[in-house]
Scaffold this active site. Structure first.
Site, PDB file in Angstrom:
ATOM      1  N   ARG A   1      -2.193  30.683   3.853  1.00 35.84           N
ATOM      2  CA  ARG A   1      -1.813  31.927   4.140  1.00 35.84           C
ATOM      3  C   ARG A   1      -2.143  32.404   5.534  1.00 35.84           C
ATOM      4  O   ARG A   1      -3.249  32.114   5.994  1.00 35.84           O
ATOM      5  CB  ARG A   1      -2.519  32.912   3.253  1.00 35.84           C
ATOM      6  CG  ARG A   1      -2.116  32.984   1.733  1.00 35.84           C
ATOM      7  CD  ARG A   1      -2.694  34.270   1.059  1.00 35.84           C
ATOM      8  NE  ARG A   1      -4.060  34.039   0.875  1.00 35.84           N
ATOM      9  CZ  ARG A   1      -4.933  34.923   1.499  1.00 35.84           C
ATOM     10  NH1 ARG A   1      -4.351  35.960   2.538  1.00 35.84           N
ATOM     11  NH2 ARG A   1      -6.206  34.718   1.408  1.00 35.84           N
TER      12      ARG A   1
ATOM     13  N   LYS B   1       0.491  36.876  -4.226  1.00 33.85           N
ATOM     14  CA  LYS B   1       0.161  37.860  -3.242  1.00 33.85           C
ATOM     15  C   LYS B   1       0.802  38.992  -2.900  1.00 33.85           C
ATOM     16  O   LYS B   1       0.583  40.339  -2.823  1.00 33.85           O
ATOM     17  CB  LYS B   1      -0.643  37.372  -2.264  1.00 33.85           C
ATOM     18  CG  LYS B   1      -1.470  36.124  -2.360  1.00 33.85           C
ATOM     19  CD  LYS B   1      -2.887  36.760  -3.287  1.00 33.85           C
ATOM     20  CE  LYS B   1      -3.837  35.371  -3.472  1.00 33.85           C
ATOM     21  NZ  LYS B   1      -4.767  35.680  -4.126  1.00 33.85           N
TER      22      LYS B   1
ATOM     23  N   HIS C   1      -7.027  42.021  -7.508  1.00 30.79           N
ATOM     24  CA  HIS C   1      -7.440  40.606  -7.333  1.00 30.79           C
ATOM     25  C   HIS C   1      -8.617  40.198  -8.131  1.00 30.79           C
ATOM     26  O   HIS C   1      -9.667  39.940  -7.818  1.00 30.79           O
ATOM     27  CB  HIS C   1      -7.873  40.372  -5.922  1.00 30.79           C
ATOM     28  CG  HIS C   1      -7.897  39.092  -5.232  1.00 30.79           C
ATOM     29  ND1 HIS C   1      -8.713  38.618  -4.168  1.00 30.79           N
ATOM     30  CD2 HIS C   1      -7.208  37.941  -5.606  1.00 30.79           C
ATOM     31  CE1 HIS C   1      -8.457  37.458  -3.927  1.00 30.79           C
ATOM     32  NE2 HIS C   1      -7.547  36.671  -4.930  1.00 30.79           N
TER      33      HIS C   1
ATOM     34  N   SER D   1     -11.649  35.470  -1.789  1.00 31.50           N
ATOM     35  CA  SER D   1     -11.280  34.379  -1.882  1.00 31.50           C
ATOM     36  C   SER D   1     -12.259  33.224  -1.537  1.00 31.50           C
ATOM     37  O   SER D   1     -13.597  33.331  -0.814  1.00 31.50           O
ATOM     38  CB  SER D   1     -10.322  33.662  -0.856  1.00 31.50           C
ATOM     39  OG  SER D   1      -9.282  34.742  -1.164  1.00 31.50           O
TER      40      SER D   1
ATOM     41  N   CYS E   1     -14.849  32.043  -3.689  1.00 30.75           N
ATOM     42  CA  CYS E   1     -16.370  32.355  -4.178  1.00 30.75           C
ATOM     43  C   CYS E   1     -16.310  31.840  -5.672  1.00 30.75           C
ATOM     44  O   CYS E   1     -17.204  32.437  -6.424  1.00 30.75           O
ATOM     45  CB  CYS E   1     -16.500  33.655  -4.352  1.00 30.75           C
ATOM     46  SG  CYS E   1     -16.918  34.699  -2.565  1.00 30.75           S
TER      47      CYS E   1
ATOM     48  N   ASP F   1      -6.524  34.629 -11.142  1.00 30.31           N
ATOM     49  CA  ASP F   1      -6.646  35.416  -9.791  1.00 30.31           C
ATOM     50  C   ASP F   1      -6.028  36.646  -9.742  1.00 30.31           C
ATOM     51  O   ASP F   1      -6.485  37.572  -8.919  1.00 30.31           O
ATOM     52  CB  ASP F   1      -5.527  34.556  -9.033  1.00 30.31           C
ATOM     53  CG  ASP F   1      -5.503  34.640  -7.406  1.00 30.31           C
ATOM     54  OD1 ASP F   1      -6.560  34.913  -6.944  1.00 30.31           O
ATOM     55  OD2 ASP F   1      -4.336  34.903  -6.804  1.00 30.31           O
TER      56      ASP F   1
HETATM   57  O1  O2Y Z   1      -3.387  29.445   1.333  1.00 28.11           O
HETATM   58  C1  O2Y Z   1      -2.696  29.941   0.293  1.00 28.11           C
HETATM   59  O2  O2Y Z   1      -1.884  30.454   0.221  1.00 28.11           O
HETATM   60  C2  O2Y Z   1      -3.657  30.061  -1.039  1.00 28.11           C
HETATM   61  S1  O2Y Z   1      -4.608  31.338  -0.997  1.00 28.11           S
HETATM   62  C3  O2Y Z   1      -5.027  31.838  -2.610  1.00 28.11           C
HETATM   63  C4  O2Y Z   1      -4.406  31.031  -3.642  1.00 28.11           C
HETATM   64  C5  O2Y Z   1      -4.446  31.240  -4.906  1.00 28.11           C
HETATM   65  C6  O2Y Z   1      -5.426  32.379  -5.231  1.00 28.11           C
HETATM   66  N1  O2Y Z   1      -5.910  32.919  -4.265  1.00 28.11           N
HETATM   67  C7  O2Y Z   1      -5.646  32.788  -3.165  1.00 28.11           C
HETATM   68  C8  O2Y Z   1      -6.601  33.532  -2.167  1.00 28.11           C
HETATM   69  O3  O2Y Z   1      -6.563  33.712  -0.979  1.00 28.11           O
HETATM   70  O4  O2Y Z   1      -7.246  34.746  -2.697  1.00 28.11           O
HETATM   71 MN    MN Z   2      -6.940  34.889  -4.526  1.00 28.09          MN
END
Ligand code: O2Y
Ligand code: MN
Length: 598
Positions: free
Chosen positions: A68, A220, A240, A262, A264, A287
Site C-alpha cells: 500500500r 481498505k 480495522h 498493521s 501486530c 481485518d
Molecule cells: O500492502 C498491502 O496492500 C497490504 S496491507 C494489509 C493487507 C491486509 C490486511 N491489512 C493490511 C494493512 O495494512 O492493515
Molecule cells: Mn489491515
C-alpha cells in the site's frame, strides 16, 4: 448518492479510458477459469503444482509495486479540516482534474472489467455495494475471493440500493493515441500512483498500482475509508478489527472484535488455537469489522470481506497452522518464493528453506543470497470459507452480537498485558491513544511512539477527531449495559534485557479467558490509574512457566513513565484543535489525577 446509473458510469468511464473491450463480470467459476487461463498464458500467473496446491497461482509484481502506498493516498474533501491532520488532503475538483488527465486513454489496448461486488452478505442489512471498474484481471480474480462478486449486486442497485463507484487502472496503456502498440509486461503499473477517496460523493479513484489495498478497492478504500464516512453519516462503525467467537468449556459464546495496527499479529489472533483445554476460537474475520446497533439496542458486527489477504512471511506451521491449512488450494500467492516441485515457500513457513528455490523476483535463491526469498509483504489471497475454524455464522446476514472490543499495540514498555476500561468513554480514550514503539530505524527514531488511533491511522476517511466524537456518540445512544466492554491488551512488553515477558500466540487465550470471565462477572478487578487490572490469582496460568517477578513486571504501572506518556498524549491531542472531543481532554486529565492518587 451516485447520480449516474451503473451503465452511464461505465459508458462515461469507457469514453475517458478508451479500452478495447468491456467485460461485465459475474463472479462465476467459468469467469475464474477463463481469467486464470488468460493470466497463465500471458505470464502474470504461474500455475502451482495441482497435486500439491490445486487451483492455485503465483504472481510476481513489479518490484516497485509491492505494498500500500500511504503517501500516495488522499482524502479529497472540500475543506481540509474534514480530512484532518492524520490524512493527506487534496481539493476534490483539483484531484478529479488531475485524475481525469491520467485516466485519459489509460486502458487503451486493454480490457475494461466491470466488477459488481457486495461487502457483507448480499441480503444483510449491514451490506453495502460497489462496482469496481479495473483493467487488471489479477484484480478481478482477487475481488472474486475477497468480496462477493455477483449479478445480484446489480439487481440490488437497479432496485435503488446505494453503491460506491470504484475506478481502478494500472495506468499502463498498450496503445498510444496514434494506435502504436507497446509490449505488455507481466505486472503492468505506473510509477505515478494515486489512491483517492472522495468522502462527499463516496467515490474511489485509484491509479498506477495493481497491488493489494491500492487496487482491491473493496478492502481498505471502501470498507474503511469510505465505510467510516458512511458509518458516521448512518450511525454505525467501520473498523480495522478482527472478529472472533470465543467459546468456553461450558459452551458459552463470546464475540470479540480487536483492533491492532498493521503487523501486530491480527491474523494469528483471528485464528488462535488456545492452549487452555476446552476453550475454542472460531474465525469470523481477520481485518475489518462493520459494527451497527440492532433493533434491540445492541451492537452487532459483520466481517464485510469474504477472503483473507494475509501476509505470508512468518505464517507457518508453528505460528499459524490454521492459516497454512486454509491455503491448501484455490489460493493466489503474490511475491512468495517458488519451490522446484512447483509449490510455494516463504520465510517462517518451515524452519529450513527447501533447496533450489526461485525467489520472488524470479531469480535462483539460496540462504546465502543475502536477501529474503519471499518479499516481506508477500501475500496469500484465499476464501474465508476454506478456514478450518471458520465460524458457521461468518456469512450470517444478521452478523453477531458484540461482547467485547480489544485495542492493542506493540508496546515494549508501560502498557500491561491486559487492562479493562472503566466505561465506554474511557475505552474510546484507550482506542484514541493506541501506539507502538518504533522498532527499526527505518520506521523512525527507535523508541519513539508511532500513534495509530483505533489502528485506523491510514484508513479513517475523515477527521480523526470527528471519528472519536462519532464513537462517543454511538456509545451515548445505547444503554451502558448493552455496550460491549472495552479492553486494552499488549502481548509485546519486554524486560530490561529486551526479552518478551509474555509468550504470546496460543497463550493469549489465557487473557481471552480472563476477559470472558469479566464479561460473566465471575471475577473482580483492581482499580488502577489506567483502568481495571486483573487480580493475578484470577488469571489461569496453569501449565505456564512464568515467574511471579515476570508477572509483576507485566502488570507494573510505572507512574513517572505514565506521566510522561500523558504529556505525549496531550501534545498529540493538540494537533486536533477544535475537533478534539472535550471528553478526550477530560479522560487525559483523569489519567493525570489518577496517577497522583491510585
Ligand atoms: O500492502 C498491502 O496492500 C497490504 S496491507 C494489509 C493487507 C491486509 C490486511 N491489512 C493490511 C494493512 O495494512 O492493515
Ligand atoms: Mn489491515
Amino acid at each position: 448518492m451516485t447520480v449516474l446509473t451503473v451503465e452511464q458510469w461505465v459508458a462515461e468511464t469507457a469514453k475517458l479510458t478508451q479500452p478495447s473491450e468491456i467485460v461485465w463480470c459475474d463472479g462465476s467459476s467459468a469467469e475464474w477459469l477463463k481469467l486464470t487461463e488468460l493470466l497463465v498464458s500471458n505470464g502474470t500467473f504461474i500455475r502451482l503444482n495441482p497435486e500439491l496446491r490445486p487451483n492455485s497461482f503465483l504472481a510476481r509484481t513489479d518490484p516497485a509495486d509491492v505494498a500500500r502506498v500511504e503517501d500516495r493516498t488522499f482524502i479529497c474533501s472540500t475543506h481540509e479540516v474534514d480530512a484532518g491532520p492524520t490524512n493527506n488532503w487534496r481539493d476534490p475538483l483539483w484531484m478529479k482534474n488531475l485524475l481525469r488527465s491520467l485516466f485519459k486513454g489509460s486502458m487503451r489496448g486493454r480490457t475494461m472489467y466491470v466488477v459488481p461486488f457486495a461487502m457483507g452478505p448480499l441480503d444483510s442489512p449491514q451490506a453495502r455495494f460497489g462496482v469496481e471498474i479495473t483493467d487488471s484481471p489479477y484484480v478481478v480474480l482477487s475481488m472474486h475471493i475477497m468480496t462477493r462478486v455477483s449479478n445480484g449486486v446489480l439487481e440490488k442497485i437497479s432496485k435503488g440500493a446505494d453503491w460506491v463507484p470504484a475506478l481502478h487502472s494500472v495506468g499502463a496503456p498498450l496503445l498510444d493515441e496514434n494506435g502504436v502498440q507497446s509490449p505488455d509486461t507481466t505486472w503492468p503499473c505506473n510509477v505515478e500512483k494515486y489512491i483517492a477517496q472522495f468522502p462527499e460523493s463516496n467515490e474511489i479513484w485509484s491509479f498506477g498500482s495493481g497491488y493489494g489495498g491500492n487496487a482491491l478497492l473493496g478492502k481498505k478504500c471502501m470498507s474503511l475509508r469510505i465505510g467510516s464516512v458512511l458509518g458516521r453519516n448512518e450511525g454505525w462503525l467501520a473498523e480495522h478489527m478482527l472478529l472472533v467467537k470465543l467459546t468456553s468449556p461450558s459452551g458459552k459464546n463470546f464475540h470479540i472484535a480487536a483492533a491492532f495496527p498493521s503487523a501486530c499479529g491480527k491474523t494469528n489472533l483471528a485464528m488462535l488455537r488456545p492452549t487452555l483445554p476446552g476453550w475454542k476460537v472460531a474465525t469470523i474475520g481477520d481485518d475489518i469489522a462493520w459494527i451497527a446497533p440492532d433493533s434491540d439496542g445492541r451492537l452487532r458486527a459483520i466481517n464485510p470481506e469474504a477472503g483473507f489477504f494475509g501476509v505470508a512471511p512468518g505464517t507457518g506451521l508453528k505460528t499459524n497452522p490454521v492459516a497454512v491449512e486454509t491455503m491448501r488450494a484455490n489460493t493466489i500467492f503474490t511475491n512468495v518464493a517458488l519451490t522446484e516441485d512447483g509449490d510455494v515457500w516463504w520465510e517462517g513457513l518451515t524452519d529450513d528453506a527447501p533447496a533450489n528455490l526461485i525467489d520472488w523476483t524470479g531469480k535462483a535463491w539460496s540462504p546465502l543470497s543475502g536477501s529474503p526469498a519471499a518479499h516481506p509483504n508477500s501475500r496469500f489471497t484465499v476464501s474465508l470459507s476454506q478456514c478450518p475454524i471458520i465460524d458457521p455464522e461468518w456469512d450470517s446476514p444478521a452478523g453477531v452480537p458484540l461482547d467485547a472490543i480489544l485495542f492493542g499495540g506493540r508496546r515494549a514498555t508501560n502498557v500491561p498485558l491486559v487492562v479493562e476500561s472503566r466505561d465506554w468513554e474511557h475505552g474510546v480514550f484507550m482506542g484514541a491513544t493506541i501506539s507502538s514503539e518504533q522498532t527499526a530505524a527505518a520506521e523512525g527514531v527507535v523508541g519513539t511512539l508511532r500513534r495509530d488511533p483505533f489502528a485506523m491511522l491510514p484508513f479513517c476517511g475523515y477527521n480523526m477527531g470527528d471519528y472519536w466524537q462519532h464513537w462517543l456518540k454511538v456509545g451515548q445512544s445505547l444503554k451502558a449495559d448493552d455496550l460491549p466492554r472495552i479492553f486494552q491488551v499488549n502481548w509485546f512488553r519486554k524486560d530490561a534485557n529486551g526479552k518478551f515477558l509474555w509468550p504470546g500466540f496460543g497463550e493469549n487465550a489465557r487473557v481471552m479467558e480472563w476477559i470472558a470471565r469479566r464479561l460473566e462477572n465471575e471475577v473482580s478487578a483492581q482499580e488502577s490509574a489506567i483502568g481495571k487490572l486483573p487480580i493475578i490469582r484470577d488469571l489461569n496460568l496453569e501449565g505456564l512457566a512464568i515467574s511471579d517477578e515476570k508477572l509483576a513486571e507485566i502488570f507494573q504501572i510505572d507512574k513517572a513513565a505514565w506521566h510522561h506518556e500523558a504529556e505525549l498524549t496531550a501534545e498529540y491531542f493538540a494537533k486536533f484543535g477544535e475537533q478534539l472531543p472535550a471528553e478526550m481532554g477530560q479522560q487525559l486529565e483523569l489519567l493525570r489525577s489518577n496517577l497522583t492518587k491510585l
